[in-house]
Scaffold this motif. Structure first.
Motif, PDB file in Angstrom:
ATOM      1  N   ASN A  55      36.636  43.983  45.892  1.00 58.87           N
ATOM      2  CA  ASN A  55      35.861  42.804  45.516  1.00 58.87           C
ATOM      3  C   ASN A  55      36.672  41.847  44.658  1.00 58.87           C
ATOM      4  O   ASN A  55      36.552  40.618  44.790  1.00 58.87           O
ATOM      5  N   HIS A 110      40.944  26.024  46.519  1.00 57.93           N
ATOM      6  CA  HIS A 110      40.231  25.369  45.427  1.00 57.93           C
ATOM      7  C   HIS A 110      41.012  24.165  44.923  1.00 57.93           C
ATOM      8  O   HIS A 110      42.243  24.202  44.799  1.00 57.93           O
ATOM      9  N   THR A 170      38.984  33.602  47.277  1.00 54.30           N
ATOM     10  CA  THR A 170      38.045  32.468  47.355  1.00 54.30           C
ATOM     11  C   THR A 170      38.623  31.213  46.698  1.00 54.30           C
ATOM     12  O   THR A 170      38.109  30.116  46.908  1.00 54.30           O
ATOM     13  N   ALA A 230      39.209  40.096  46.918  1.00 51.82           N
ATOM     14  CA  ALA A 230      38.480  39.137  47.752  1.00 51.82           C
ATOM     15  C   ALA A 230      38.074  37.922  46.930  1.00 51.82           C
ATOM     16  O   ALA A 230      38.096  36.788  47.422  1.00 51.82           O
ATOM     17  N   HIS A 231      37.730  38.149  45.670  1.00 51.21           N
ATOM     18  CA  HIS A 231      37.367  37.037  44.789  1.00 51.21           C
ATOM     19  C   HIS A 231      38.561  36.108  44.571  1.00 51.21           C
ATOM     20  O   HIS A 231      38.418  34.878  44.581  1.00 51.21           O
ATOM     21  N   THR A 272      36.139  39.520  38.334  1.00 53.99           N
ATOM     22  CA  THR A 272      34.758  39.791  38.721  1.00 53.99           C
ATOM     23  C   THR A 272      34.090  40.592  37.610  1.00 53.99           C
ATOM     24  O   THR A 272      34.762  41.174  36.745  1.00 53.99           O
ATOM     25  N   VAL A 277      35.273  36.666  53.013  1.00 48.25           N
ATOM     26  CA  VAL A 277      36.270  35.734  52.516  1.00 48.25           C
ATOM     27  C   VAL A 277      36.320  34.549  53.455  1.00 48.25           C
ATOM     28  O   VAL A 277      36.483  34.696  54.664  1.00 48.25           O
ATOM     29  N   ALA A 278      36.159  33.336  52.912  1.00 52.15           N
ATOM     30  CA  ALA A 278      36.153  32.145  53.748  1.00 52.15           C
ATOM     31  C   ALA A 278      37.526  31.890  54.339  1.00 52.15           C
ATOM     32  O   ALA A 278      38.536  32.183  53.717  1.00 52.15           O
ATOM     33  N   ARG A 302      41.678  30.171  47.253  1.00 54.21           N
ATOM     34  CA  ARG A 302      42.835  29.798  48.057  1.00 54.21           C
ATOM     35  C   ARG A 302      42.927  28.296  48.286  1.00 54.21           C
ATOM     36  O   ARG A 302      44.015  27.720  48.256  1.00 54.21           O
ATOM     37  N   THR A 312      45.584  39.667  50.783  1.00 53.50           N
ATOM     38  CA  THR A 312      44.793  40.190  51.903  1.00 53.50           C
ATOM     39  C   THR A 312      45.376  41.503  52.396  1.00 53.50           C
ATOM     40  O   THR A 312      44.640  42.472  52.663  1.00 53.50           O
TER      41      THR A 312
END
Length: 279
Positions: free
Chosen positions: A176, A187, A183, A179-180, A117, A278-279, A185, A263
């Motif tokens: 952050n 892809h 995202t 958490a980035h 980030t 987080v999705a 996970r 997590t």
């Protein structure tokens, strides 16, 4: 007062950018303050960029293209400008990274640069680049644009668990950053795995390394030490590291278990109340 300084456009991408900005601004019969008002910035900033005293951002470049109707000239140039801000010894690797079809990275200390980030990158780079921090951060963020291409590289990253626990910057920055990572996970082209402490002795104990594969060029092995990077196409070295990387992936947690560990560390070590969703 307007900034006036003669530039040699061939001296660097930054000088060329500045000279073109001045030339096209003058052709439009605008002074620096007038162009600044159109771009929602100060005339002083325009002057600093025209005289190569400040590095332009991508947002600034896009606004200039719209204001001066340049057909995207500055949006194209800014990539070269930002790349030139990378450390000289790192630039050859960045060029190869941008051309790679497959990138396999093992990182023992830090999150891989393409997955950092802005806050995390700023904290890392502030250690050695405090005098050019904004430029270095912008250059690192520019590197990440290869992941947004229509045909991005396949990126596989194995992170030592220590990377999750090593606080870089504030707890919020780490929340952050973790958490980035989450995202990615699911892809399609990016895989993040964590090598747990429980793995014990492993194939990455000699340090971080990256393997780059290309459609039409030999594979490259990259490693670095303080203020230097080393690339080699030596087939035996690449063979050994490729086997080592396969062993690291085998010893690492699965994508799902890695996400669960990330997590857990994010929540237990850094809290999760103000991190991004987080999705």
């Amino acid at each position: 007062m307007a900034n006036i300084r003669n530039l040699d456009p061939s001296a660097s991408p930054l000088d060329y950018y500045g000279s073109e900005l001045r030339r096209l601004r003058e052709e439009a019969k605008l002074n620096q303050d007038q162009l600044g008002a159109i771009l929602f910035c100060t005339g002083s900033l325009v002057g600093q960029i025209e005289t190569a005293r400040k590095v332009p951002t991508r947002e600034f470049s896009e606004r200039v293209d719209a204001a001066l109707l340049t057909g995207g000239l500055f949006s194209r140039l800014v990539g070269l400008v930002l790349k030139s801000q990378l450390p000289t010894w790192f630039q050859p690797y960045a060029e190869m990274e941008a051309r790679a079809t497959y990138i396999s990275a093992y990182q023992a200390q830090l999150v891989y640069g393409l997955l950092q980030t802005e806050g995390y990158a700023r904290a890392v780079l502030s250690i050695d680049h405090s005098d050019t921090l904004d430029e270095q951060v912008a250059a690192r963020m520019e590197r990440q644009r290869i992941l947004d291409r229509d045909q991005p590289p396949v990126l596989c990253v194995v992170l030592d668990e220590a990377v999750l626990h090593r606080q870089i910057g504030s707890p919020e920055i780490m929340r952050n950053q973790l958490a980035h990572l989450l995202t990615f996970r699911d892809h399609q082209w990016i895989q993040v795995q964590v090598l747990p402490f429980a793995a014990g002795q492993h194939a990455g104990l000699l340090g971080s390394f990256n393997l780059l594969r290309f459609d039409d060029d030999p594979d490259i092995l990259y490693s670095e030490s303080y203020e230097s990077g080393h690339m080699t196409a030596n087939s035996q070295a690449i063979r050994q590291r490729a086997v080592g990387y396969a062993r690291l992936q085998a010893a690492a947690l699965s994508r799902e278990d890695s996400a669960a560990l990330i997590t857990r560390v994010m929540e237990e070590r850094y809290g999760h109340q103000s991190g991004p969703a987080v999705a």
